[in-house]
Structure formats: structure tokens, C-alpha cells
Write a protein that holds these residues in place. Structure first.
Motif, PDB file in Angstrom:
ATOM      1  N   CYS A  88     -46.921   6.461  34.442  1.00  0.00           N
ATOM      2  CA  CYS A  88     -46.893   6.832  33.023  1.00  0.00           C
ATOM      3  C   CYS A  88     -47.298   8.191  32.851  1.00  0.00           C
ATOM      4  N   LEU A  89     -48.369   8.747  33.375  1.00  0.00           N
ATOM      5  CA  LEU A  89     -49.074  10.172  33.144  1.00  0.00           C
ATOM      6  C   LEU A  89     -47.791  11.019  33.799  1.00  0.00           C
ATOM      7  N   LYS A  90     -47.515  10.873  34.865  1.00  0.00           N
ATOM      8  CA  LYS A  90     -46.616  11.683  35.358  1.00  0.00           C
ATOM      9  C   LYS A  90     -45.214  11.931  34.847  1.00  0.00           C
ATOM     10  N   SER A  91     -44.886  10.643  34.030  1.00  0.00           N
ATOM     11  CA  SER A  91     -43.727  10.933  33.013  1.00  0.00           C
ATOM     12  C   SER A  91     -43.692  11.817  31.748  1.00  0.00           C
ATOM     13  N   GLY A  92     -45.151  12.236  31.622  1.00  0.00           N
ATOM     14  CA  GLY A  92     -45.462  12.951  30.379  1.00  0.00           C
ATOM     15  C   GLY A  92     -45.887  11.911  29.546  1.00  0.00           C
ATOM     16  N   LYS A  93     -46.480  10.934  29.662  1.00  0.00           N
ATOM     17  CA  LYS A  93     -46.835   9.803  28.572  1.00  0.00           C
ATOM     18  C   LYS A  93     -48.414   9.663  28.740  1.00  0.00           C
ATOM     19  N   SER A  94     -49.178  10.019  27.511  1.00  0.00           N
ATOM     20  CA  SER A  94     -50.519   9.785  27.524  1.00  0.00           C
ATOM     21  C   SER A  94     -50.877   8.404  27.625  1.00  0.00           C
ATOM     22  N   VAL A  95     -52.001   8.021  28.441  1.00  0.00           N
ATOM     23  CA  VAL A  95     -52.483   6.839  28.580  1.00  0.00           C
ATOM     24  C   VAL A  95     -54.240   6.435  27.999  1.00  0.00           C
ATOM     25  N   VAL A  96     -54.121   5.316  27.323  1.00  0.00           N
ATOM     26  CA  VAL A  96     -55.469   4.710  26.909  1.00  0.00           C
ATOM     27  C   VAL A  96     -55.673   3.628  27.863  1.00  0.00           C
ATOM     28  N   THR A  97     -57.071   3.525  28.333  1.00  0.00           N
ATOM     29  CA  THR A  97     -57.210   2.301  28.831  1.00  0.00           C
ATOM     30  C   THR A  97     -58.709   1.875  28.740  1.00  0.00           C
ATOM     31  N   SER A  98     -58.910   0.333  28.844  1.00  0.00           N
ATOM     32  CA  SER A  98     -60.211  -0.182  28.888  1.00  0.00           C
ATOM     33  C   SER A  98     -60.675  -0.812  30.292  1.00  0.00           C
ATOM     34  N   ASN A  99     -59.902  -0.264  31.200  1.00  0.00           N
ATOM     35  CA  ASN A  99     -60.084  -0.657  32.366  1.00  0.00           C
ATOM     36  C   ASN A  99     -61.232   0.112  33.280  1.00  0.00           C
ATOM     37  N   LYS A 100     -62.345  -0.271  33.143  1.00  0.00           N
ATOM     38  CA  LYS A 100     -63.557   0.474  33.946  1.00  0.00           C
ATOM     39  C   LYS A 100     -63.253   0.391  35.572  1.00  0.00           C
ATOM     40  N   GLU A 101     -62.704  -0.738  35.872  1.00  0.00           N
ATOM     41  CA  GLU A 101     -62.595  -0.610  37.377  1.00  0.00           C
ATOM     42  C   GLU A 101     -61.684   0.505  37.898  1.00  0.00           C
ATOM     43  N   LEU A 102     -60.562   0.769  37.216  1.00  0.00           N
ATOM     44  CA  LEU A 102     -59.610   1.721  37.214  1.00  0.00           C
ATOM     45  C   LEU A 102     -60.179   3.024  37.265  1.00  0.00           C
ATOM     46  N   VAL A 103     -60.938   3.364  36.067  1.00  0.00           N
ATOM     47  CA  VAL A 103     -61.504   4.647  35.979  1.00  0.00           C
ATOM     48  C   VAL A 103     -62.457   5.044  36.739  1.00  0.00           C
ATOM     49  N   ALA A 104     -63.499   3.929  37.392  1.00  0.00           N
ATOM     50  CA  ALA A 104     -64.481   4.130  38.277  1.00  0.00           C
ATOM     51  C   ALA A 104     -63.674   4.417  39.769  1.00  0.00           C
TER      52      ALA A 104
END
Length: 409
Positions: A88-104
Motif C-alpha cells: 500500500c505504501l509503495k503504491s502511494g497510499k498512506s497507512v494507519v495501523t494499530s498493530n504494535k507487532e508490525l511497528v516493532a
């Protein structure tokens, strides 16, 4: 009209969809445009949902829709969330997440992609649920040099410890109650073994000190070994036991980071944060101590933080917010054996022998202590040295029952 997509329709995802559809006027007043939920990705069927016509099981419906400008990831876990967010990011879309495992696990990489593509990757809900903490550190406290962050970052463990402290419950009984009330998962390992709190303090440390801190760099202990007897000794020492995630900036530029149960003095602002509530203390050189308090989980509290990030992304569709940290390899982290702490120790031995091994110690007096059992607090020493002294004590016939750090919070 700004089109958004939601990936995941579980507890938080359904909360996000609910807020975006029931608070349309409030959100319109904030950004001057309507936020329209165009797609919801989930493998399950939701025929009774008022948004039933928006559901899809194909991620490509979101990825290839050029009208979708903001994507919400509330699936949890790393697979397929990491791959989907990256695309999604590479396609030019902003992303919002609540996923702590992903961010960490991948925060530095995903922030770099967002920077390269001039889009936003925001994650306010990943640490404190509904408690604002990412934005305050990155914006409101930006004039401060952050010296320390410490907090109760997991509501499940805080609930369990509160029931042990206030109601005299044993650990297993308190855990079962937390499960019955929905505060703990059927498999509670991520909470009670400290992994959830570790991911959150890693995110905060990365944000505050500018280099990614991976969870495998952080010494992590849970609460599974805490007993009711330890709770009572803590009370006798004018403390309570809390699971604390903590990171401190050292004079040489390194950081001292840990997740572990600690004796927290009753006078501390964190001592009276009970049940499923979280509390995060940020110590800045200009502001001093600032404490953020509230429910760290739950459908609508977490969803409200996600929606706040969605609004932020909608306001910055053509510009990138400066939220960034570099990758890290652990070279800025103090080895945990060198971390200096005082330690509570409970053992079957004599006070004289403990004093002979540890030197100056502070005995904890408790009226109903079993015969032959003592509890004491050591002087502040490197953790590795404390472990060596414990081994020396046991080599002379003592049996150490438990050890818990003393938090100078």
C-alpha cells in the motif's frame, strides 16, 4: 470526498468503521471533506452490517483502487499485514495501523518507504490504545530532550497484579478472572510473559531516541513468577508490584531499556494506576515528568486513536508528516547485565549470610514471614553482579525464592 479502506473487521476494525460512519459530521467539520469507507477487507461474511456492500476478500481490490488514499490496517500480526502495508505504501497510499507487532518489527523500514513515496505511516493506537502518546512525543514534547520513558503498558498484567494486591488473589486465579472478563486472551502468553509491553516500549524508544529498537534487543521478563508473598513483601516496603517497560538515556548516548516486574514506590505516579488501565510517564528536560493515563485497549478507545490518524492522513494527502526514525542494530543499547538496579530478594537463609555476600542490604520486616525466610533489598549494582552474588549465596546453602527489581520511578 476521501476514500479509505479498512483491512480487518475484528474488534478494532469494526470500531473504526462504526466511528467513520456515525461521526461523519464531526469528521467533516475537522477536514472539510467527507471520509468515505469504500472497502473493508475480511475473509468472513458480515451480511447484517450496514456496510455489507463494501466488504471484499481480495486485497487487490484495495491495492488497485486509485481512489483509495488512506488504508487502515487492523488485522494484527505480521502475516499478511506486513506485505499488505508495504504494498500500500509503495503504491502511494498512506497507512494507519494499530498493530504494535508490525511497528516493532518493521517500523524503520515502513517509515523509510513512506518517506520515499511521500505518504504517511501513522500508528498512534499501537502503544496506548486510546491514550495519546505518539503524537505528544513527536509534536507536543518536541522541544524536550527525552531522558526517560517508563510505564504500565499492558492492561492485562496490570489487572492481574491489581487483583493480587487488592484482593489477595493468587496469580492463577487472577489470570482466570481476567480471561473470564475478556481482559486476557485464551492464550495469554504475549501479555503475561511481557512481549506485548516489550513491543510498545520498543516503539516509544525508537521514536524518542531516533534509532529502531527491535524486541529481540530488549531483556524481557513477565509476571508468571510473581507470588502473593512477593506482593505482601512489597506492601511492607511501601511499594506495589507493576510490570514496567522502561527506557533511559545514558550520559554516553546509549539507552538502558528493559521490561520487567518492579517494586514501584507508593509515592510514584505509576503506583496508583490499577486494573486494566495503562500509564506512561515521559521525563523531558524542560517539562519534567508528564504522565498519560487511560484504557490501553478496547474497541472504541483504540478505534478513536486510529480514526484520529486517518483524519491526520486526510489533512496531509499531499505532504508527509515528519514521523521517522532510522534503522538500528542494537549498538546503542546497554547490555542488560550492565544495567544498574537495586533488587528485592526473598530467600531461605540468614540475614547475616546475605549481608556477608551482598554487603549493605535493607531488611524487609513482615510479621507472618515463614521461619527461615528473609527478604531484603540490595544496594544499586549492575544486574550481572547481582546475579553473581545470588549464585554465591546459593553456593553457601541458601535458596533464593524470588528476585524483583526496585524501580526508582
Amino acid at each position: 470526498m476521501i476514500s479509505v479502506a479498512i483491512m480487518g473487521h475484528g474488534v478494532v476494525g469494526s470500531g473504526v468503521a462504526e466511528i467513520l460512519t456515525t461521526h461523519k459530521q464531526k469528521l467533516f467539520a475537522s477536514i472539510g471533506e467527507e471520509i468515505y469507507v469504500k472497502h473493508i477487507l475480511d475473509l468472513r461474511e458480515f451480511p447484517d452490517s450496514p456496510l455489507a456492500d463494501r466488504f471484499t476478500k481480495d486485497f487487490n481490490d484495495i491495492l488497485n483502487d486509485r481512489e483509495v488514499r488512506v488504508v487502515v490496517e487492523v488485522m494484527g500480526g505480521l502475516n499478511p499485514a506486513y506485505d499488505f502495508v508495504k504494498k500500500c505504501l509503495k503504491s502511494g497510499k498512506s497507512v494507519v495501523t494499530s498493530n504494535k507487532e508490525l511497528v516493532a518489527a518493521h517500523g524503520a523500514e515502513l517509515l523509510q518507504i513512506a518517506k520515499d513515496e511521500n505518504v504517511n505511516f501513522l500508528f498512534e493506537a499501537s502503544v496506548g490504545g486510546g491514550i495519546p502518546i505518539i503524537r505528544p512525543i513527536s509534536q507536543c514534547l518536541v522541544a524536550n530532550i527525552v531522558d526517560e520513558i517508563a510505564g504500565i503498558l499492558n492492561g492485562t498484567t496490570n489487572f492481574i497484579l491489581t487483583k493480587m494486591i487488592e484482593d489477595g488473589m493468587q496469580f492463577d486465579a487472577a489470570l482466570k478472572l481476567a480471561q473470564d472478563l475478556g481482559f486476557a486472551e485464551r492464550n495469554p502468553a504475549a501479555d503475561i510473559e511481557g512481549h506485548d509491553a516489550c513491543r510498545k516500549i520498543c516503539i516509544l524508544a525508537s521514536l524518542a531516541f531516533g534509532k529502531h529498537v527491535y524486541p529481540n534487543f530488549v531483556h524481557t521478563e513477565g509476571i508468571t513468577e510473581i507470588t502473593l508473598e512477593d506482593v505482601k513483601y512489597a506492601e511492607a516496603y511501601n511499594c506495589v508490584i507493576k510490570l514496567i517497560g522502561r527506557v533511559k538515556r545514558l550520559d554516553d548516548g546509549k539507552i538502558d531499556i528493559i521490561v520487567a516486574p518492579m517494586f514501584v514506590p507508593n509515592k510514584s505516579q505509576l503506583a496508583n494506576i490499577d486494573y486494566e488501565f495503562n500509564g506512561i510517564m515521559v521525563r523531558g528536560d524542560c517539562t519534567g515528568d508528564v504522565v498519560f493515563y487511560g484504557k490501553g485497549a478496547g474497541k472504541l478507545p483504540t478505534a478513536s486513536a486510529v480514526v484520529a490518524d486517518v483524519v491526520d492522513c486526510c489533512k496531509h494527502l499531499k505532504t508527509r508528516k515528519f514521523l521517522f526514525w532510522a534503522d538500528g542494530n542494537g549498538d546503542n543499547i546497554l547490555p542488560y547485565e550492565e544495567s544498574v538496579t537495586a533488587m528485592y530478594i526473598r530467600a531461605n537463609t540468614t540475614f547475616e549470610l546475605a549481608q556477608e555476600v551482598f554487603g549493605c542490604i535493607d531488611k524487609i520486616e513482615k510479621a507472618d514471614s515463614p521461619e527461615g525466610e528473609i527478604a531484603f533489598v540490595t544496594a544499586q549494582l549492575p544486574y550481572g553482579e547481582i546475579i553473581e552474588k545470588i549464585a554465591a549465596l546459593e553456593s553457601r546453602g541458601a535458596k533464593v525464592i524470588s528476585k524483583i527489581r526496585i524501580g526508582d520511578l
